[in-house]
Design a protein around this motif. Structure first.
Motif, PDB file in Angstrom:
ATOM      1  N   ASN A  80       0.796  -1.231   0.000  1.00  0.00           N
ATOM      2  CA  ASN A  80       0.000   0.000   0.000  1.00  0.00           C
ATOM      3  C   ASN A  80       0.826   1.277   0.000  1.00  0.00           C
ATOM      4  OD1 ASN A  80       0.872  -0.627   2.642  1.00  0.00           O
ATOM      5  ND2 ASN A  80      -0.675   0.726   3.531  1.00  0.00           N
ATOM      6  N   LEU A  81       2.144   1.143  -0.001  1.00  0.00           N
ATOM      7  CA  LEU A  81       3.029   2.295  -0.019  1.00  0.00           C
ATOM      8  C   LEU A  81       4.075   2.121  -1.103  1.00  0.00           C
ATOM      9  CD1 LEU A  81       3.647   2.645   3.838  1.00  0.00           C
ATOM     10  CD2 LEU A  81       2.160   4.092   2.458  1.00  0.00           C
ATOM     11  N   LYS A  82       4.669   3.249  -1.518  1.00  0.00           N
ATOM     12  CA  LYS A  82       5.679   3.162  -2.559  1.00  0.00           C
ATOM     13  C   LYS A  82       6.805   4.147  -2.291  1.00  0.00           C
ATOM     14  CE  LYS A  82       3.058   6.319  -5.523  1.00  0.00           C
ATOM     15  NZ  LYS A  82       2.357   6.475  -6.820  1.00  0.00           N
ATOM     16  N   VAL A  83       7.935   3.879  -2.881  1.00  0.00           N
ATOM     17  CA  VAL A  83       9.091   4.764  -2.755  1.00  0.00           C
ATOM     18  C   VAL A  83       8.729   6.144  -3.293  1.00  0.00           C
ATOM     19  CG1 VAL A  83      11.444   5.181  -3.564  1.00  0.00           C
ATOM     20  CG2 VAL A  83      10.768   2.887  -2.829  1.00  0.00           C
ATOM     21  N   GLY A  84       9.129   7.169  -2.551  1.00  0.00           N
ATOM     22  CA  GLY A  84       8.842   8.539  -2.944  1.00  0.00           C
ATOM     23  C   GLY A  84       7.611   9.128  -2.282  1.00  0.00           C
ATOM     24  N   GLN A  85       6.857   8.293  -1.572  1.00  0.00           N
ATOM     25  CA  GLN A  85       5.633   8.765  -0.935  1.00  0.00           C
ATOM     26  C   GLN A  85       5.947   9.494   0.367  1.00  0.00           C
ATOM     27  OE1 GLN A  85       2.836   5.536  -0.702  1.00  0.00           O
ATOM     28  NE2 GLN A  85       1.084   6.928  -0.851  1.00  0.00           N
ATOM     29  N   ARG A  86       5.266  10.613   0.599  1.00  0.00           N
ATOM     30  CA  ARG A  86       5.432  11.374   1.838  1.00  0.00           C
ATOM     31  C   ARG A  86       4.516  10.778   2.903  1.00  0.00           C
ATOM     32  NH1 ARG A  86       3.864  16.831   1.716  1.00  0.00           N
ATOM     33  NH2 ARG A  86       1.974  15.948   0.832  1.00  0.00           N
ATOM     34  N   VAL A  87       5.050  10.613   4.121  1.00  0.00           N
ATOM     35  CA  VAL A  87       4.278   9.949   5.173  1.00  0.00           C
ATOM     36  C   VAL A  87       4.473  10.619   6.527  1.00  0.00           C
ATOM     37  CG1 VAL A  87       4.245   7.674   4.073  1.00  0.00           C
ATOM     38  CG2 VAL A  87       6.148   8.282   5.602  1.00  0.00           C
ATOM     39  N   ALA A  88       3.431  10.530   7.353  1.00  0.00           N
ATOM     40  CA  ALA A  88       3.556  10.806   8.789  1.00  0.00           C
ATOM     41  C   ALA A  88       3.958   9.504   9.455  1.00  0.00           C
ATOM     42  CB  ALA A  88       2.232  11.313   9.349  1.00  0.00           C
ATOM     43  N   MET A  89       4.809   9.592  10.469  1.00  0.00           N
ATOM     44  CA  MET A  89       5.407   8.404  11.072  1.00  0.00           C
ATOM     45  C   MET A  89       4.897   8.204  12.495  1.00  0.00           C
ATOM     46  SD  MET A  89       9.189   9.511   9.708  1.00  0.00           S
ATOM     47  CE  MET A  89      10.099   8.296  10.666  1.00  0.00           C
ATOM     48  N   GLU A  90       4.122   7.161  12.716  1.00  0.00           N
ATOM     49  CA  GLU A  90       3.716   6.810  14.079  1.00  0.00           C
ATOM     50  C   GLU A  90       4.868   6.051  14.723  1.00  0.00           C
ATOM     51  OE1 GLU A  90       0.254   4.465  16.607  1.00  0.00           O
ATOM     52  OE2 GLU A  90      -0.078   4.861  14.478  1.00  0.00           O
ATOM     53  N   PRO A  91       5.422   6.559  15.834  1.00  0.00           N
ATOM     54  CA  PRO A  91       6.730   6.077  16.287  1.00  0.00           C
ATOM     55  C   PRO A  91       6.722   4.956  17.318  1.00  0.00           C
ATOM     56  CG  PRO A  91       6.163   8.053  17.480  1.00  0.00           C
ATOM     57  CD  PRO A  91       5.007   7.781  16.548  1.00  0.00           C
ATOM     58  N   GLY A  92       5.626   4.197  17.416  1.00  0.00           N
ATOM     59  CA  GLY A  92       5.590   3.117  18.400  1.00  0.00           C
ATOM     60  C   GLY A  92       5.240   1.779  17.780  1.00  0.00           C
TER      61      GLY A  92
END
Length: 375
Positions: A80-92
């Motif tokens: 569901n994700l690909k290289v170059g995609q901008r993401v928010a990171m849930e850190p747990g």
């Protein structure tokens, strides 16, 4: 880039920039090039004290956990994700097999690997690895700074929506107009709370809160020299009710009180302030032990809940609230720093204002070789 330059806490008030190995991704992981990271009070606490409660920094640790970035590598099972995609990171990262995880309360997982919580490294480096389902795509309308701010917004969403069950007809009071407190006010507004009250001891913060999301603001009176905390808190709540026209019961009472400060007198005042049958939520961290008016709490039959980090659905809801224009995160970012100036960002966050006297709400550090103007 072939290096993983990182901002490392080596000991109390002892930091350094160090190269760290670039993490290898497993089949369902992504590797994110970190672009923006907000500074949290917990990061500052580890820098100054070397610990928070039982979490003690015993070896060098990369700081930071409020981050966003761009995917540079994905494991073969990531669909569901690909290289170059901008993401928010849930850190747990949680274990996914314990009772809490299976019950949908993964924030209570006893085996959680949480960024910048000892002994685990944080996100203030060039690269960070995380499970693909904890990387949330950012709509084109949102910036990478917005993505980093999803972490504190998710804390507010969790407290008020997940734990507090806020409704459109509620009156909500929030103690502490720092980042989490302000975002809690914003969530209350987004969910249609009829009255949203901000309480703080700094007038400038209250003025910002009124412009941002609050319908009412309140600056408590000073504590008398020989007054106990409990006596002060009881008086403070009574004065607040009188000045703001708040009742002990019914539609004019305070349905939900959130303490985002961690201060003992705020906790006590919250219990006195909440209406009969109301809800008190503790989200701010302060002293490990405080005195509370327990008889008052039980006689009013209050619901008392703790709120810890964030859980299932909180990040997606936070992103949707911002992308739909219900919450604007941009006014909260008051200071921006290049990666090499990270220690200066920590210093102004600790002091509460920069050298020009401007108050700090949220300082954002850009990733290595990322311009502060690249939002």
């Amino acid at each position: 880039m072939s290096d993983n330059k990182s901002f490392v806490l080596r000991g109390i008030q002892d930091t350094a920039f160090e190269p760290r190995p670039i993490p290898e991704v497993s089949r369902d992981d992504v590797l994110v090039e970190v672009k923006k990271t907000g500074i949290c009070g917990s990061d500052v606490h580890y820098l100054v004290e070397g610990r928070i409660a039982d979490f003690v920094v015993e070896k060098p640790m990369v700081l930071g956990h409020e981050s966003s970035g761009v995917i540079v590598k994905a494991g073969p099972d990531v669909k569901n994700l690909k290289v170059g995609q901008r993401v928010a990171m849930e850190p747990g990262q949680t274990c996914r097999i314990c009772i809490a995880c299976k019950a949908g309360s993964y924030e209570l997982c006893p085996n959680i690997i949480f960024a910048a919580t000892p002994p685990y490294d944080g996100t203030l480096g060039r690269y960070y690895r995380l499970p693909a389902d904890l990387a949330y795509p950012l709509p084109d309308s949102l910036s990478l700074e917005d993505g980093a701010m999803m972490e504190p917004l998710s804390v507010a969403v969790h407290a008020l929506v997940n734990i507090g069950k806020v409704r459109a007809n509620h009156t909500v009071a929030v103690f502490g107009a720092g980042p989490v407190g302000l975002l809690t006010l914003a969530v209350a507004k987004a969910f249609g709370a009829k009255r949203i009250i901000a309480i703080d001891i700094i007038q400038s913060r209250l003025e910002f809160a009124k412009k941002y999301a609050a319908t009412d603001i309140y600056l408590p009176s000073k504590k008398a020299q020989d007054e106990t905390n409990i006596a002060y808190s009881r008086r403070n709540a009574a004065e607040m009710k009188q000045k703001l026209g708040l009742a002990d019961r019914g539609d004019e009472g305070v349905d939900i009180v959130v303490d985002a400060s961690g201060a003992e007198v705020s906790i006590q005042t919250s219990i006195y302030l909440a209406k009969e049958g109301g809800t008190f939520i503790q989200v701010g961290m302060g002293k490990a032990e405080v005195t509370v008016p327990i008889t008052h709490l039980l006689a009013k039959q209050l619901t008392v809940k703790g709120s810890f980090r964030y859980g299932a659905g909180d990040y997606p809801l936070a992103i949707n609230l911002v992308s739909q224009g219900k919450i604007d995160l941009k006014p909260l970012v008051t200071h921006r720093f290049a990666f090499d100036d990270a220690i200066a960002a920590f210093e102004i966050t600790r002091s509460g204002k920069s050298s020009d006297g401007k108050g700090v709400i949220k300082a954002i550090i850009s990733g290595p070789d990322v311009s502060v103007n690249d939002l």
